[in-house]
Design an enzyme around this catalytic site. Structure first.
Site, PDB file in Angstrom:
ATOM      1  N   GLY A  93       0.365  -1.240  -0.094  1.00 56.48           N
ATOM      2  CA  GLY A  93       0.243   0.512   0.233  1.00 56.48           C
ATOM      3  C   GLY A  93       0.731   1.419   0.302  1.00 56.48           C
ATOM      4  O   GLY A  93       2.396   1.101  -0.813  1.00 56.48           O
ATOM      5  N   SER A  94      -0.038   1.990   0.261  1.00 53.54           N
ATOM      6  CA  SER A  94       0.948   3.554   0.673  1.00 53.54           C
ATOM      7  C   SER A  94       2.115   3.566   1.197  1.00 53.54           C
ATOM      8  O   SER A  94       1.903   2.556   2.327  1.00 53.54           O
ATOM      9  CB  SER A  94      -0.394   4.908   0.628  1.00 53.54           C
ATOM     10  N   THR A  95       2.760   4.573   1.456  1.00 57.42           N
ATOM     11  CA  THR A  95       4.104   4.327   1.422  1.00 57.42           C
ATOM     12  C   THR A  95       3.497   5.147   3.739  1.00 57.42           C
ATOM     13  O   THR A  95       3.938   4.674   4.407  1.00 57.42           O
ATOM     14  CB  THR A  95       4.945   5.735   1.594  1.00 57.42           C
ATOM     15  N   THR A 155       0.471   5.120   4.988  1.00 56.76           N
ATOM     16  CA  THR A 155       0.218   3.928   5.970  1.00 56.76           C
ATOM     17  C   THR A 155       1.436   2.908   6.408  1.00 56.76           C
ATOM     18  O   THR A 155       1.282   2.183   7.242  1.00 56.76           O
ATOM     19  CB  THR A 155      -1.377   3.209   4.885  1.00 56.76           C
ATOM     20  N   GLY A 156       2.763   2.532   5.252  1.00 59.20           N
ATOM     21  CA  GLY A 156       3.086   1.505   5.542  1.00 59.20           C
ATOM     22  C   GLY A 156       4.122   1.530   6.415  1.00 59.20           C
ATOM     23  O   GLY A 156       4.678   1.214   7.960  1.00 59.20           O
ATOM     24  N   GLU A 212       5.386  -4.063   1.504  1.00 61.29           N
ATOM     25  CA  GLU A 212       5.799  -3.228  -0.859  1.00 61.29           C
ATOM     26  C   GLU A 212       4.842  -1.448  -0.415  1.00 61.29           C
ATOM     27  O   GLU A 212       3.743  -1.794  -0.799  1.00 61.29           O
ATOM     28  CB  GLU A 212       5.872  -3.772  -1.403  1.00 61.29           C
ATOM     29  N   CYS A 226       2.232   1.322  -8.544  1.00 58.37           N
ATOM     30  CA  CYS A 226       2.905   1.680  -8.141  1.00 58.37           C
ATOM     31  C   CYS A 226       4.364   1.942  -8.382  1.00 58.37           C
ATOM     32  O   CYS A 226       5.243   1.847  -8.926  1.00 58.37           O
ATOM     33  CB  CYS A 226       3.342   0.160  -6.510  1.00 58.37           C
TER      34      CYS A 226
HETATM   35  P1  NAD Z   1      -3.278   2.653   1.516  1.00 60.93           P
HETATM   36  O1  NAD Z   1      -2.513   2.532   2.083  1.00 60.93           O
HETATM   37  O2  NAD Z   1      -4.209   3.363   1.710  1.00 60.93           O
HETATM   38  O3  NAD Z   1      -4.735   1.099   1.684  1.00 60.93           O
HETATM   39  C1  NAD Z   1      -3.943  -0.040   1.418  1.00 60.93           C
HETATM   40  C2  NAD Z   1      -4.636  -0.988   2.697  1.00 60.93           C
HETATM   41  O4  NAD Z   1      -4.003  -0.982   3.970  1.00 60.93           O
HETATM   42  C3  NAD Z   1      -5.908  -1.112   2.687  1.00 60.93           C
HETATM   43  O5  NAD Z   1      -6.616  -2.116   2.447  1.00 60.93           O
HETATM   44  C4  NAD Z   1      -6.598  -0.354   3.719  1.00 60.93           C
HETATM   45  O6  NAD Z   1      -7.628  -0.803   4.027  1.00 60.93           O
HETATM   46  C5  NAD Z   1      -4.976  -1.088   4.769  1.00 60.93           C
HETATM   47  N1  NAD Z   1      -5.336   0.075   5.668  1.00 60.93           N
HETATM   48  C6  NAD Z   1      -5.562   1.635   5.493  1.00 60.93           C
HETATM   49  N2  NAD Z   1      -5.080   2.046   7.040  1.00 60.93           N
HETATM   50  C7  NAD Z   1      -3.971   1.205   7.597  1.00 60.93           C
HETATM   51  C8  NAD Z   1      -4.006   1.140   9.270  1.00 60.93           C
HETATM   52  N3  NAD Z   1      -4.021   2.224  10.173  1.00 60.93           N
HETATM   53  N4  NAD Z   1      -3.890   0.169   9.651  1.00 60.93           N
HETATM   54  C9  NAD Z   1      -4.329  -1.565   9.637  1.00 60.93           C
HETATM   55  N5  NAD Z   1      -4.086  -1.174   7.300  1.00 60.93           N
HETATM   56  C10 NAD Z   1      -4.521  -0.013   7.266  1.00 60.93           C
HETATM   57  O7  NAD Z   1      -3.408   2.213   0.110  1.00 60.93           O
HETATM   58  P2  NAD Z   1      -4.303   2.617  -1.020  1.00 60.93           P
HETATM   59  O8  NAD Z   1      -4.272   3.145  -1.783  1.00 60.93           O
HETATM   60  O9  NAD Z   1      -4.968   1.000  -0.969  1.00 60.93           O
HETATM   61  O10 NAD Z   1      -3.282   1.910  -2.775  1.00 60.93           O
HETATM   62  C11 NAD Z   1      -2.595   2.922  -3.353  1.00 60.93           C
HETATM   63  C12 NAD Z   1      -1.386   2.496  -2.959  1.00 60.93           C
HETATM   64  O11 NAD Z   1      -0.812   2.001  -2.417  1.00 60.93           O
HETATM   65  C13 NAD Z   1      -0.027   3.327  -3.690  1.00 60.93           C
HETATM   66  O12 NAD Z   1       1.050   3.962  -2.904  1.00 60.93           O
HETATM   67  C14 NAD Z   1       0.461   2.205  -4.471  1.00 60.93           C
HETATM   68  O13 NAD Z   1       2.712   2.723  -4.551  1.00 60.93           O
HETATM   69  C15 NAD Z   1       0.620   1.026  -3.373  1.00 60.93           C
HETATM   70  N6  NAD Z   1       0.586  -0.347  -3.833  1.00 60.93           N
HETATM   71  C16 NAD Z   1       2.183  -0.736  -3.758  1.00 60.93           C
HETATM   72  C17 NAD Z   1       2.776  -1.603  -4.624  1.00 60.93           C
HETATM   73  C18 NAD Z   1       3.640  -2.305  -4.877  1.00 60.93           C
HETATM   74  O14 NAD Z   1       4.063  -3.035  -4.601  1.00 60.93           O
HETATM   75  N7  NAD Z   1       5.143  -1.210  -4.694  1.00 60.93           N
HETATM   76  C19 NAD Z   1       1.479  -2.132  -5.614  1.00 60.93           C
HETATM   77  C20 NAD Z   1       0.308  -1.674  -5.414  1.00 60.93           C
HETATM   78  C21 NAD Z   1       0.096  -0.621  -4.679  1.00 60.93           C
END
Ligand code: NAD
Length: 459
Positions: free
Chosen positions: A212-214, A216-217, A234, A268
């Site tokens: 997911g996003s940096t 959140t990660g 990732e 991503c």
């Molecule tokens: P996001 O970070 O908003 O959400 C990702 C996941 O995390 C979702 O399931 C969400 O419900 C969950 N989440 C959100 N807040 C949380 C918390 N506090 N605790 C636990 N879980 C939580 O990302 P998004 O908008 O769903 O996706 C887009 C992002 O993902 C972009 O930044 C993209 O670059 C990244 N991405 C990276 C890869 C990679 O392989 N590097 C692949 C696909 C997407």
């Protein structure tokens, strides 16, 4: 009582699927069940049997490809043929993980001591909380879930609240598959800041695998490590395409349009920021314009031949605001760009003559916007070194020495040299540097992510 959440079809904006959001009590129950399944069932299943189980999932994906593709397309707005390719790609990852399950060996140091034996045994990490985003639900799950299962872990999957359909189908089918004992794979639906957060905090979970996003990660990494969990994450990317003066410009232009606008740019690894040497910049712009018109011939957002829509109205508004914010710094839209569209549609947009310090270049755009910056090739390495992200880079040059120099210098997880940006292999590990994440997934050592060695001395 559970709250009902509803996803929306990005093409129409209309409600698509409603599903019950997990309650805090359900999160606790499901994680406890996963722990029981790990200690009492899956951990003791021989890897040959795990491999058979994983192959049955790959077969399921291939048999019901249309159904999975339809669910993926409806939730994400992808064209159906693209979704079909992703289901097949996901099946390939399950097959690869099954093969790895049968090849995992521990080590024996038979000559390190003259008496006894020194050896290692791989121990599965335990319960893995797997949190994935909305842009590639099936693929991002398939890059992790089968490898965790192959290593002997149990998985609690939390899909994005915006795209649940394909993963709901998958987990339901696995729950009815006798090769997976109850509790080995379960799903938790719901919002990230409630259900996801509870999963990360749960004491029965040993590891978090996140995509997911940096932002959140990073928050998840702190919360997970504070409770002693391992993390593989990732994260976002802000990726460059390097056009050296000797590059095959027509080929590179087609690749930039394919890679930059894949998934509507909501990828991503999208190659978003082109750096082109000024000596070929005008010629490059002409090729890019032609490639844009060939790929999106209708030139009208919202039509069949157009780019796929943005996941939500809010996401589109964010992108429009980003473009407006960058206007004072300057850019020149390439003919064929569509700076708006009906509903959730927007783009494709190619902005030429974007200054190096434009706000557009400072963050992950995550939409159908490609920027072109005219700058001397000898400055490419320093510009890349300045980027806080390290996920992907695309290099276009005929000179082996320039390509080698770039490859050696960058701290970036995935590098394409004169290569089709849409091609990848499960045999190659994936992951980022710096703001793009920690850990590696996939590749021949994928099971190491989900297990740890125990060292043993026997006398
Ligand atoms: P996001 O970070 O908003 O959400 C990702 C996941 O995390 C979702 O399931 C969400 O419900 C969950 N989440 C959100 N807040 C949380 C918390 N506090 N605790 C636990 N879980 C939580 O990302 P998004 O908008 O769903 O996706 C887009 C992002 O993902 C972009 O930044 C993209 O670059 C990244 N991405 C990276 C890869 C990679 O392989 N590097 C692949 C696909 C997407």
């Amino acid at each position: 009582m559970s709250v009902l959440l509803t996803t929306h079809d990005p093409r129409t904006g209309l409600p698509a699927v409603s599903y019950p959001c997990a309650t805090p009590e359900q999160v606790v129950q499901i994680c406890r069940r996963a722990r029981d399944a790990f200690f009492n069932q899956w951990r003791a299943v021989p890897s040959t049997e795990r491999a058979t189980a994983l192959l049955s999932v790959a077969a399921l994906l291939r048999d019901r490809l249309e159904e999975f593709a339809a669910a993926e397309a409806r939730d994400t707005g992808k064209p159906l043929d693209v979704a079909r390719g992703e289901v097949a790609g996901a099946a390939g990852l399950w097959e690869y993980a099954a093969a790895l399950a049968r090849t995992e060996h521990s080590e024996c140091l038979s000559t390190a001591t003259t008496q006894g034996l020194a050896l290692t045994l791989r121990e599965p990490m335990g319960v893995v909380g797997l949190i994935v985003p909305w842009n590639y639900p099936l693929i991002t799950a398939a890059e992790r879930m089968p490898f965790a299962l192959a290593a002997g872990c149990c998985v609690v999957l939390k899909p994005s609240e915006l795209a649940v359909g394909s993963l709901a189908l998958l987990v339901e089918a696995m729950a009815n598959n006798p090769l997976f004992p109850t509790g080995v794979v379960q799903v938790l639906f719901g919002q990230g800041d409630a259900v996801g957060r509870a999963l990360v905090a749960n004491p029965d979970v040993d590891m978090i695998a996140f995509v997911g996003s940096t932002a959140t990660g990073r928050a998840i990494e702190s919360a997970a490590t504070a409770t002693g969990k391992r993390v593989s994450a990732e994260l976002g990317g802000n990726n460059h395409v390097l056009i050296y003066p000797d590059a095959d410009l027509p080929r590179a232009a087609r690749a930039v349009v394919a890679g930059g606008f894949r998934n509507g740019g909501q990828a991503c690894i999208a190659g978003t920021h082109v750096l082109v040497d000024p000596s070929v910049a005008d010629e490059w712009a002409a090729h890019l314009e032609q490639a844009l018109r060939e790929r999106f011939p209708v030139g009208e957002a919202g039509t069949v031949a157009s780019i796929q829509p943005m996941i939500s109205a809010a996401h589109k508004q964010r992108l429009l605001a980003l473009i407006e914010q960058a206007r004072p710094a300057g850019f020149v839209p390439l003919p064929g760009s569509l700076l708006d569209g009906p509903g959730n549609f927007l783009g494709p947009v190619v902005l030429d003559r974007v200054p190096l310090h434009s706000p557009l270049r400072q963050q992950e755009i995550f939409g159908p916007v490609v920027t072109v910056t005219r700058v001397e090739a000898d400055k490419f390495p320093a510009i890349l070194a300045d980027n806080q992200y390290g996920l992907a880079v695309y290099v276009w040059t005929a000179a082996t020495s320039a390509a080698l120099a770039a490859i050696r210098q960058v701290r970036i997880g995935r590098i394409w040299v004169n290569a089709d940006p849409e091609f990848w292999l499960p045999e190659l590990p994936v992951g980022g540097f710096a703001a793009s994440g920690v850990g590696r997934e996939g590749g021949a050592k994928a099971l190491d992510t989900y297990s740890l060695p125990k060292s043993v001395l026997i006398f």
